[in-house]
Design a protein around this motif. Sequence first.
Motif: not given
Length: 580
Positions: A569, A571-572, A574-576, A578-580
């Motif tokens: 969760c 990791a998801l 951060v992926q969604l 998080g910073n571009p």
Amino acid sequence: MLMQASRTHLSIDSGQHSLAGRKSENQDFHGAVVPEGQALVHKGIAFVIADGISSSPVARVAAETAVKSFLDDYYCTSDAWLVKTAASRVIAATNSWLFDQSRRAGGSGDSGYVCTFSALVLKGRKAHLFHAGDSRIWRLAGQSLEQLTDDHRVQVSPDENYLGRALGLSQSVEIDYLAADLRPGDVFVLTTDGVHDFLTPQRIAAEIVRAESLETAAGKIVDQALEAGSTDNLTIQIVRIAALPDPAAPEMLADEQALPPAPLPRVPGYFEGYRLLRGLHASSRSHIYLAEDETSGEQVALKFPSIDLRGDADYLRRFAMEEWIARRMASAHVLKAASYPQGRQSLFLASEFVEGQTLRQWMLDNPHPDLETVRGLLEQIVKGLHAFHRKEMVHQDLRPENIMIDTSGTVKIIDFGSVRIAGVMEAAPALDRAEILGTHQYTAPEVFLGYLGTELSDLFSLGVIAYEMLTGRLPYGAAVARATSAKAQAALRYRSASAITTRVPDWVDGALCRAVHPVPGKRHEALSAFLEDLRRPNPAYTSGTFVPLAERDPVRFWQLVSAALALLCAALFVQLFGNP
């Protein structure tokens, strides 16, 4: 012979008769014991008949020995034993003696100490039948007799047969056993073949029904068999049930049941020949004090019944039964009863004083014991449990608080208030209610389903204690007490002891897991087998077979699953987001 009917006692009417008939010697033998008091309650009434084989010159001795040995020795067996246990052991011992006498004399089966044997024991509200040979036990059924035993004769031809089973015929003997419920008015009949081979069941029944007394009926039946051509010895015993004990009012104890509960004494102070020194323990069920016998100076522990439970008849019966149990135990690992300097005027219990600590306190003082120390304590506990199990008793409340360790390191099992006694329950089945008397965390799962406690139930409790000594925890936590259905018990999951502490090898963990299995049949077959598995690796637990973590340690498994899901969760997230 007539025993007067009583509301709470078994009483009978009986008649017996034996005759040599046309033979020069009567090789039949019969006898009966109709005891009074506690022997009547705990052991019952016994009738025995035996028929020595005609080809043997010592047949009379064999029959007499079989009957007298049974009637003498049966009443010397433990009151705690079932009738079947007590009678079977006595019969087996008699058979071995008879066979040995034949072997010493050089006699064969035809000339040795051999006899048929049939015994009827009436205890409580049941009849117990034991049989080998071709003497018979019947029950009156309308206008005829119902044969309750089988003839152990082997038919070789229409004219030739031989006795296939009898006492003294071989080193061991198989005894037929039957238990039957009793009703007032039931009539049982024991006969040798000199009677039943020459009279029909209908004719015997008719004489019993119309006779003025059973003694008269017995004499007339023997005479009629002789007139009908009997060429053998003739013996008959007739027993009629006059009254049965009241199941709601069993008198299992002699004087204790009539004693009023003792008041709580003042401390320090004096009470019925004792000097009270100090309190040792108090709970909602009892109060225990250290006291000194004024006559001998011996220190003892006095146990007084709870103030709040003095109106509970079942509680008071179990309380009084504790001493009954203690006085029948002989083990260094079971608390001993003490004597009373002045007798007793009220109900309280005196026992040896054990100077030491409970296993619970020992566990608190030793939170990380080594495996060998735990083994040593468990082996002593098992010796105490063996003393109970040999008497057909189940402790039912084995827990750290009910185990004492004295200053020399000797372990003693205490508190007998929950003990189930097979022989007592047999005499008073109304008392056997499958109650949960023990502490729930240590009580075997089957008891919560309404089953009676067994030796395997005590094994479960012992396994829980062993697990707790090694880990400081319970194998199922508090879940056992909540698992009151078969489905809930099937969902119980054992938590691996080796996962909690490295001091427990996998093979010891396997032994613990088996001892506390929710299903009794999947536990060790005996306490000794559990101890053996704690001493030596059992290949069944070290076979190398892969056991999934979910089965070995479900708590850890779900902890790891939860941790993995949490990381996923994160990791998801951060992926969604998080910073571009």
